[in-house]
Design a protein around this motif. Structure first.
Motif, PDB file in Angstrom:
ATOM      1  N   ASN A   1       0.790  -1.227   0.000  1.00 36.73           N
ATOM      2  CA  ASN A   1       0.000   0.000   0.000  1.00 36.73           C
ATOM      3  C   ASN A   1       0.822   1.275   0.000  1.00 36.73           C
ATOM      4  O   ASN A   1       0.333   2.332   0.406  1.00 36.73           O
TER       5      ASN A   1
ATOM      6  N   ALA B   1      -0.889   4.037  -1.778  1.00 34.20           N
ATOM      7  CA  ALA B   1      -2.297   4.291  -1.468  1.00 34.20           C
ATOM      8  C   ALA B   1      -2.527   5.733  -1.058  1.00 34.20           C
ATOM      9  O   ALA B   1      -3.605   6.288  -1.283  1.00 34.20           O
TER      10      ALA B   1
ATOM     11  N   SER C   1      -8.278   1.364   2.561  1.00 35.34           N
ATOM     12  CA  SER C   1      -8.947   0.156   2.079  1.00 35.34           C
ATOM     13  C   SER C   1      -9.054  -0.862   3.208  1.00 35.34           C
ATOM     14  O   SER C   1      -8.400  -0.737   4.258  1.00 35.34           O
TER      15      SER C   1
ATOM     16  N   TYR D   1      -5.649  -2.487   3.803  1.00 31.76           N
ATOM     17  CA  TYR D   1      -4.731  -1.552   4.453  1.00 31.76           C
ATOM     18  C   TYR D   1      -5.081  -1.410   5.939  1.00 31.76           C
ATOM     19  O   TYR D   1      -4.205  -1.415   6.811  1.00 31.76           O
TER      20      TYR D   1
END
Length: 584
Positions: A194, A197, A205, A208
């Motif tokens: 991630n 991200a 998410s 995550y």
């Protein structure tokens, strides 16, 4: 000033380690004062060492030009540990007094220091921690954690214990980027990788959140386990955390601390108990000098910072990146050492360029095959992604329980500025000779064909990374369960087989003696790499690269938090650190 530790002779005969809480078992490693060739600072009996953990203790041996010019030069982290261990068997040293308010040490480094303090106590000497406030109301967890390993903890009256627990903050810039017409186009292998991200997503998410929640729980368990073992708390640990920040007086009632004093009063108290003098640990370390000679030698290669191609990038004269070219040169110099018995690879890196990490990995594997010299890895605060990749070259890997490691995965992509140019009224025209000539252009998104090519390249890199993990580690679980970009604490990684044992620098040295077949009572020489630069060399580097000195260093020294700005620098890396702040 402290380059004397580059060639130091040691006698080692015992070992300390953590099992759950901090306990001693087997033998304890410490440095014999009877070693010929040592001369220490002239101090009377019953002297107490003073160590200020509010100062910086860099992993690298090189102090930067900034530190030399401003007088901020301090012991390196390894020098700090060795000096405490040396003092443990110095009959003139009776105690250790630590100042702990706000430390720059990472959680895994704090655990390494805690081992050295435990070792010091095991020799029958007294230890005291003094604080003018653990943290700033909050974020004093690691400061108090370190203090809990001392015999007694005292605080200045009316100050606070910031034992408030763990806060992980993750910035997400996608909505802001959309407003200015900037589109991040990145792809990862796989759902737990991630690192981008922060740019590609507008919120966290599920994967995550799962990853960060696991990390927070694991770190919190380490705090609870050791603090509860070290102190006879009057309430359950989590009840105390949920009540914090706590006044010093409240902390005393809960047995978090032993009393409140002003610093001058503490010194008077220690003198009434027999302390003859107080010596700064920096002065004590500077007065030690080494024996020379053709002794069995251990080389310590420090890899600190982000991994990149080319030379180490200097930060006012102190290396702050792991340049593959510089590392390869150090490996070649290590290869030439006479009577070399082992290499300790000390890694504190969140990752970086995959190609550079692979180049270093190959060089270390080749070194081992050609010289038959063992390589022992000691993971510090981070050995994640590219940092973990390099660790795979070692014969044995140590990590602290709070080390952040793993992150076996890869990502890549580019920032697309097409919409930004439209907002600014800038038109770009492209003339290409080749269907995919503009694949990395920031002025347009990937075409379907380019996207397919790029993702295929990520698949190939991920396959190579995981294949090297499988070849070098005997995992207790299917590879897919430990990879896919997941991060782990050192304790988790040890259970999964990603590292061999929990431990720090001391344990790595003991393993180097074992695998290198060096008698534990024999004098040895330790050589550190990268080599310490002279003041003149640092000044020359600064003048030569004056145009590339980063403004962010000036901002950082001025107290400006630039952590989030650094997120954008990560675009140049393939296997990179995680975009979050752990506030402890």
């Amino acid at each position: 000033m402290f380059s004397i530790w580059q060639k130091i002779t040691l006698g080692l005969h015992k070992l300390c380690t953590f099992t759950g809480g901090v306990i001693l078992f087997g033998v304890v490693v410490y440095i014999l004062t009877a070693i010929s060739g040592y001369s220490a600072l002239s101090v009377p009996d019953n002297t107490y060492l003073i160590v200020d953990f509010n100062r910086n203790f860099p992993e690298a041996e090189n102090a930067g030009l900034w530190e030399e010019v401003t007088g901020e030069e301090s012991l390196s982290f390894s020098q700090l540990l060795m000096t405490i261990e040396f003092a443990a068997n110095d009959s003139r040293i009776s105690g250790l007094v630590a100042k702990i308010n706000n430390t720059s040490l990472e959680p895994a480094q704090v655990q390494d220091v805690a081992r050295a303090v435990t070792l010091f106590k095991s020799s029958g000497k007294k230890t005291f921690a003094y604080s003018q406030g653990f943290g700033s109301l909050g974020q004093g967890n690691m400061e108090y954690y370190l203090a809990s390993f001392f015999d007694k903890i005292y605080m200045q009256p009316h100050t606070y214990i910031g034992l408030t627990g763990i806060n992980i903050e993750i910035p997400f810039f996608r909505n802001a980027l959309n407003k200015i017409g900037v589109t991040p186009e990145f792809y990862a292998r796989h759902e737990y990788k991630n690192a981008m991200a922060a740019l590609t997503d507008s919120k966290i998410s599920a994967a995550y959140r799962e990853e960060m929640s696991s990390l927070a729980r694991s770190l919190m368990e380490e705090l609870e386990l050791d603090i509860s073992n070290n102190r006879s708390l009057k309430k359950p640990f989590m009840d105390i955390v949920n009540e914090a920040p706590l006044t010093a007086d409240r902390g005393r009632k809960l047995n978090l601390i032993d009393g409140t004093f002003y610093a001058s009063e503490l010194e008077k108290m220690l003198k009434t108990e027999g302390a003859a003098d107080f010596v700064n640990i920096n002065d004590y370390a500077a007065a030690l000098y080494p024996n020379e000679g053709n002794l069995p030698t251990i080389a310590v290669l420090n890899l600190f910072g982000e991994i990149s191609e080319g030379k180490n990038e200097d930060d006012f004269g102190s290396s702050m990146t792991i340049g593959s070219q510089s590392v390869l040169e150090d490996i070649e110099n290590i290869r030439k050492i006479k009577n070399l018995k082992a290499v300790i690879l000390r890694i504190n890196s969140p990752g970086g360029s995959y190609n550079a990490a692979d180049e270093i990995y190959f060089a270390l594997k080749s070194f081992k095959e050609e010289t038959k010299i063992p390589v022992i890895v000691s993971q510090s605060a981070y050995a994640a992604s590219g940092g973990y990749f390099i660790s795979l070259a070692g014969d044995y890997i140590f990590a602290e329980p709070m080390t952040i490691t793993g992150s076996i995965g890869v990502l890549g992509g580019k920032i697309v500025l097409r919409d930004l140019w439209q907002k600014l009224g800038v038109n770009w025209s492209q003339i290409n000779q080749g269907q995919n000539a503009g694949i990395l252009s920031v002025n347009k998104p990937f075409s379907p064909a380019e996207k397919k090519i790029f993702n295929a390249s990520l698949d190939e890199v991920y396959q190579d990374f995981t294949a090297k993990v499988a070849a070098n580690r005997k995992l207790s679980q299917p590879l897919d369960k430990v990879a896919r970009g997941r991060i782990w604490t050192g304790r988790q990684a040890q259970k999964l087989g990603l590292v061999d044992e929990l431990g720090g620098s001391t344990e790595a040295f003991l393993k180097a003696l074992e695998i290198g077949k060096i008698d534990k009572n024999q004098q040895i020489k330790i050589l550190y790499y990268p080599k310490t630069k002279s003041f003149g060399e640092k000044l020359t580097d600064l003048l030569t690269n004056a145009g590339s000195v980063r403004a962010e260093k000036i901002m950082e020294r001025s107290g400006v938090d630039i952590t989030n700005f650094k997120l954008f620098k990560r675009l140049q890396y393939d296997t990179i650190l995680l975009p979050f702040n752990i506030n402890m």
